[in-house]
Design an enzyme around this catalytic site. Sequence first.
Site, PDB file in Angstrom:
ATOM      1  N   HIS A 130      -3.213 -10.540  12.501  1.00 32.29           N
ATOM      2  CA  HIS A 130      -3.461  -9.422  13.429  1.00 32.29           C
ATOM      3  C   HIS A 130      -4.643  -9.732  14.358  1.00 32.29           C
ATOM      4  O   HIS A 130      -5.559 -10.469  13.991  1.00 32.29           O
ATOM      5  CB  HIS A 130      -3.779  -8.169  12.614  1.00 32.29           C
ATOM      6  CG  HIS A 130      -3.594  -6.885  13.361  1.00 32.29           C
ATOM      7  ND1 HIS A 130      -4.502  -6.430  14.283  1.00 32.29           N
ATOM      8  CD2 HIS A 130      -2.603  -5.959  13.318  1.00 32.29           C
ATOM      9  CE1 HIS A 130      -4.084  -5.272  14.768  1.00 32.29           C
ATOM     10  NE2 HIS A 130      -2.925  -4.963  14.206  1.00 32.29           N
ATOM     11  N   ARG A 168       0.857  -1.181   0.000  1.00 32.19           N
ATOM     12  CA  ARG A 168       0.000   0.000   0.000  1.00 32.19           C
ATOM     13  C   ARG A 168       0.894   1.232   0.000  1.00 32.19           C
ATOM     14  O   ARG A 168       2.101   1.121   0.108  1.00 32.19           O
ATOM     15  CB  ARG A 168      -0.966  -0.020   1.187  1.00 32.19           C
ATOM     16  CG  ARG A 168      -0.286  -0.067   2.524  1.00 32.19           C
ATOM     17  CD  ARG A 168      -1.280  -0.083   3.681  1.00 32.19           C
ATOM     18  NE  ARG A 168      -0.624  -0.491   4.911  1.00 32.19           N
ATOM     19  CZ  ARG A 168      -1.228  -0.661   6.069  1.00 32.19           C
ATOM     20  NH1 ARG A 168      -2.527  -0.480   6.169  1.00 32.19           N
ATOM     21  NH2 ARG A 168      -0.553  -1.025   7.134  1.00 32.19           N
ATOM     22  N   ASN A 227      -5.267   7.252   4.850  1.00 33.35           N
ATOM     23  CA  ASN A 227      -4.991   6.608   6.131  1.00 33.35           C
ATOM     24  C   ASN A 227      -3.506   6.681   6.422  1.00 33.35           C
ATOM     25  O   ASN A 227      -2.691   6.266   5.609  1.00 33.35           O
ATOM     26  CB  ASN A 227      -5.432   5.141   6.105  1.00 33.35           C
ATOM     27  CG  ASN A 227      -5.402   4.542   7.499  1.00 33.35           C
ATOM     28  OD1 ASN A 227      -5.900   5.155   8.446  1.00 33.35           O
ATOM     29  ND2 ASN A 227      -4.805   3.377   7.644  1.00 33.35           N
ATOM     30  N   GLU A 228      -3.190   7.220   7.584  1.00 37.01           N
ATOM     31  CA  GLU A 228      -1.813   7.276   8.044  1.00 37.01           C
ATOM     32  C   GLU A 228      -0.846   7.872   7.027  1.00 37.01           C
ATOM     33  O   GLU A 228      -0.012   7.153   6.452  1.00 37.01           O
ATOM     34  CB  GLU A 228      -1.318   5.870   8.404  1.00 37.01           C
ATOM     35  CG  GLU A 228      -2.086   5.246   9.523  1.00 37.01           C
ATOM     36  CD  GLU A 228      -1.386   4.035  10.098  1.00 37.01           C
ATOM     37  OE1 GLU A 228      -0.710   3.331   9.328  1.00 37.01           O
ATOM     38  OE2 GLU A 228      -1.503   3.812  11.285  1.00 37.01           O
ATOM     39  N   GLU A 259      -7.820   3.847  15.549  1.00 36.89           N
ATOM     40  CA  GLU A 259      -7.508   2.406  15.627  1.00 36.89           C
ATOM     41  C   GLU A 259      -6.894   2.156  16.994  1.00 36.89           C
ATOM     42  O   GLU A 259      -6.013   2.905  17.431  1.00 36.89           O
ATOM     43  CB  GLU A 259      -6.488   2.007  14.554  1.00 36.89           C
ATOM     44  CG  GLU A 259      -7.008   2.198  13.148  1.00 36.89           C
ATOM     45  CD  GLU A 259      -5.968   1.821  12.095  1.00 36.89           C
ATOM     46  OE1 GLU A 259      -4.999   1.110  12.416  1.00 36.89           O
ATOM     47  OE2 GLU A 259      -6.146   2.260  10.953  1.00 36.89           O
ATOM     48  N   GLU A 313      -2.088  -9.015   6.644  1.00 39.21           N
ATOM     49  CA  GLU A 313      -2.407  -8.842   8.070  1.00 39.21           C
ATOM     50  C   GLU A 313      -3.307  -9.943   8.631  1.00 39.21           C
ATOM     51  O   GLU A 313      -4.081  -9.714   9.557  1.00 39.21           O
ATOM     52  CB  GLU A 313      -3.026  -7.457   8.271  1.00 39.21           C
ATOM     53  CG  GLU A 313      -2.024  -6.373   7.922  1.00 39.21           C
ATOM     54  CD  GLU A 313      -2.592  -4.965   7.999  1.00 39.21           C
ATOM     55  OE1 GLU A 313      -3.565  -4.694   7.292  1.00 39.21           O
ATOM     56  OE2 GLU A 313      -2.056  -4.164   8.774  1.00 39.21           O
ATOM     57  N   TRP A 356       2.701  -6.931  13.772  1.00 38.05           N
ATOM     58  CA  TRP A 356       3.916  -6.328  13.211  1.00 38.05           C
ATOM     59  C   TRP A 356       5.028  -6.143  14.238  1.00 38.05           C
ATOM     60  O   TRP A 356       6.118  -5.699  13.887  1.00 38.05           O
ATOM     61  CB  TRP A 356       3.575  -4.980  12.573  1.00 38.05           C
ATOM     62  CG  TRP A 356       2.652  -4.111  13.383  1.00 38.05           C
ATOM     63  CD1 TRP A 356       1.308  -3.948  13.146  1.00 38.05           C
ATOM     64  CD2 TRP A 356       2.951  -3.333  14.547  1.00 38.05           C
ATOM     65  NE1 TRP A 356       0.766  -3.101  14.098  1.00 38.05           N
ATOM     66  CE2 TRP A 356       1.745  -2.707  14.969  1.00 38.05           C
ATOM     67  CE3 TRP A 356       4.110  -3.094  15.277  1.00 38.05           C
ATOM     68  CZ2 TRP A 356       1.677  -1.871  16.087  1.00 38.05           C
ATOM     69  CZ3 TRP A 356       4.044  -2.255  16.385  1.00 38.05           C
ATOM     70  CH2 TRP A 356       2.837  -1.660  16.780  1.00 38.05           C
TER      71      TRP A 356
HETATM   72  C1  GAL Z   1      -2.348   0.651  11.146  1.00 35.67           C
HETATM   73  C2  GAL Z   1      -3.061   0.788   9.818  1.00 35.67           C
HETATM   74  C3  GAL Z   1      -4.080  -0.336   9.633  1.00 35.67           C
HETATM   75  C4  GAL Z   1      -3.442  -1.645   9.990  1.00 35.67           C
HETATM   76  C5  GAL Z   1      -2.903  -1.589  11.409  1.00 35.67           C
HETATM   77  C6  GAL Z   1      -2.305  -2.870  11.925  1.00 35.67           C
HETATM   78  O1  GAL Z   1      -1.186   1.391  11.199  1.00 35.67           O
HETATM   79  O2  GAL Z   1      -3.734   2.006   9.748  1.00 35.67           O
HETATM   80  O3  GAL Z   1      -4.525  -0.325   8.309  1.00 35.67           O
HETATM   81  O4  GAL Z   1      -2.402  -1.907   9.093  1.00 35.67           O
HETATM   82  O5  GAL Z   1      -1.911  -0.614  11.461  1.00 35.67           O
HETATM   83  O6  GAL Z   1      -1.837  -2.707  13.245  1.00 35.67           O
END
Ligand code: GAL
Length: 687
Positions: free
Chosen positions: A375, A134, A172-173, A324, A372, A332
């Site tokens: 997660h 991404r 996003n971010e 979030e 992911e 991660w």
């Molecule tokens: C964030 C991101 C999400 C997802 C998440 C996983 O930084 O906005 O899309 O990747 O991390 O922890």
Amino acid sequence: MAIALALASLVPAAPVLAQTGAPEGQQQFDRLWLGSAWYPEQWPEERWAEDLRLMKAHGANVVRIGEYAWSRMEPEEGKYDMDWLVRAVRLAAKYDIKAVIGTPSDTPPAWMTQKYPDVSQIQSNGRKVGHGGRRQFSISSKRYRDFCREIVTRMAQALGKEPNVIGWQIGNEPTDESYDPEARAAWVAWLKQRYGTLDKLNDAWTTQYWSQSYTAWEQVPFSNDKANPGWMLEMKRFITWQWVAFHKNQLDAIRAHAAPSQFITVNFGGLGWANRFDRYAANRDLDFTSWDNYVGSGHLKPYRNGATHDLVRGWKRKNFWVMEIQPGYVNWAGVSNMLYPGETRRMAWQAIGHGSDGILYWQWRNALNGQETLHGSLVGADGKPVPVYAEVQQIGREMAKATPAIAGTHPVSPVAVLQDYASRWAIDFQLHHKDYDQIEVLLDYYQPLKDALGAVDIVEAEVAPLAGYKLVVAPSLNIISETTAKRLADYVRGGGHLILGPRSGMKDSYNALEPQRQPGPLAKLLGGRVEQYYALDEAIEVGGGQNAGRATIWAEQLSTSAPDTETLLRYGKANGWLDGKPAVISRKVGKGRITYVGALVDDSVMKALIDGALAGAGVARDFAVPAEVELMTREGQGRRIVILINHGRTAQTVTLPEPMTDILASGTKSSVALPVEGVAVLQRGGK
Ligand code: GAL
């Protein structure tokens, strides 16, 4: 001096980064929001109702949708399909779950990057970022911005008047800038606008040094190399501007079609302290800000995490959302361990205690493939709740119960810690001691302030109004512009108490050394200055009166020039140069005071300094709580809220200064028992 004056005329930032002193007021929500990121595009439509039913069952009242779904919304160039999104939003309405719509600009579809290679991001090393991950787009590409504007317009046309949509999140971010030819052209345009002439630019960056003088704008480097620090600072400002413009493009498209009641925010991501660009400037156009609160490996670090919330709240000086939050674990981290039972709830209440009005888990359910899959989530691959769901259900019950008291309140503090991205960059560019960590330095000051108070503000040095604060602490204000110097001096002359930390007032707005010793433009007011700074290779003694301890990493030899400037602390046996010399000096100015702390001192020395400063500034301490209990306060609408969290591993009891209404457990309490992971939400006075 002549050079400094000439440069001062350049100081105001370009109009696109225009600063304003006051936020437009708090974004008032009538409730606390709880929900998660939901990706309906990843699942058959028949499943959606069950997802929403399970969300409703844990107390969700909001869902975030859409932020990665470009290839679903525009499967082929110019062929849009927003119907599924509208259906998802309307189905959510049936469960009384409102929607925040994310624009998909983080993930351009493959047809676009294949057909139009110029939308792709080019890294500083020349590598093009390909498809499969991404954020492979260029923030500077006009074509990409046009594509974004077009799809966002379609989205806003479809959903801008939809009653179940409460707001928008752009992209996003925001993370990576691009070094493509268009970005470079924008850089040259930026420089011309900022400096007007190459002479001014050459002066500001002292390019006579190492034969760096430029005779054409195009010669100015464009990369993320470590090079001339004046140039590096300007690169940061340029990157900030690129993000501001990137977001503004979409913001205007939303505003053109959306109901005024729909808010617009950006989720600035999981690293609150990240500083690839200036968060204050990047937030100015938004209604409120949001970020991602992840722990990663290990467990919640209460001070650091709380301070990060406060930093984020300071970006717009108003309440924010945690767009979030960690649903138990991530995928991660070095070790993506699970939080303790109860810790997920503790995180949620800490966020609310520091001014968050929204808690959204990432994510509702993992996609069956993709980067992911491992997660944490609230439901599993089988579509059924995982163990942490029950804890989120408890959070949901509690947030609903607390909403009537908490909605419309926000943290209010008598003290502020000043933060400044230009100063952060300037010090980081030229660390001088590898262990000089400005976040840790800020936390050194923050910790004793937070121990004394239910709320501490962290605000922008350059523009935040200071008059309302009794005490202002600037831990690392390396760059002090003439405007900021005047603001700070006015604050002190008006009766405010100001503490400057080491390395303050060393540089001008172009990251050039001030021709006068630190704290530069404030040295006269202080009646003292820094004679010399030292990176320490061993700890040294520091003390005065009852206060004694050690300094590490950094120490400055101070001197006084005014008869009424006092020396509060001196170095003891030090490195020879510093022996017996002033380490902390302070001067009363009318009813105000300015203090300069020249060293990184240990926790006990800092505590005594801060406690003394709080008393001297007349700051009333909040009531005392046991060491591992955090006290947080919010006020507004005539209500005063107290949130207590036990961050420790043993049970605690807190004696309240007066009987308070226990909102979660009901009844009136004069003391509160907090088990491990315990949380109490209280209201002072009557309801
Ligand atoms: C964030 C991101 C999400 C997802 C998440 C996983 O930084 O906005 O899309 O990747 O991390 O922890």
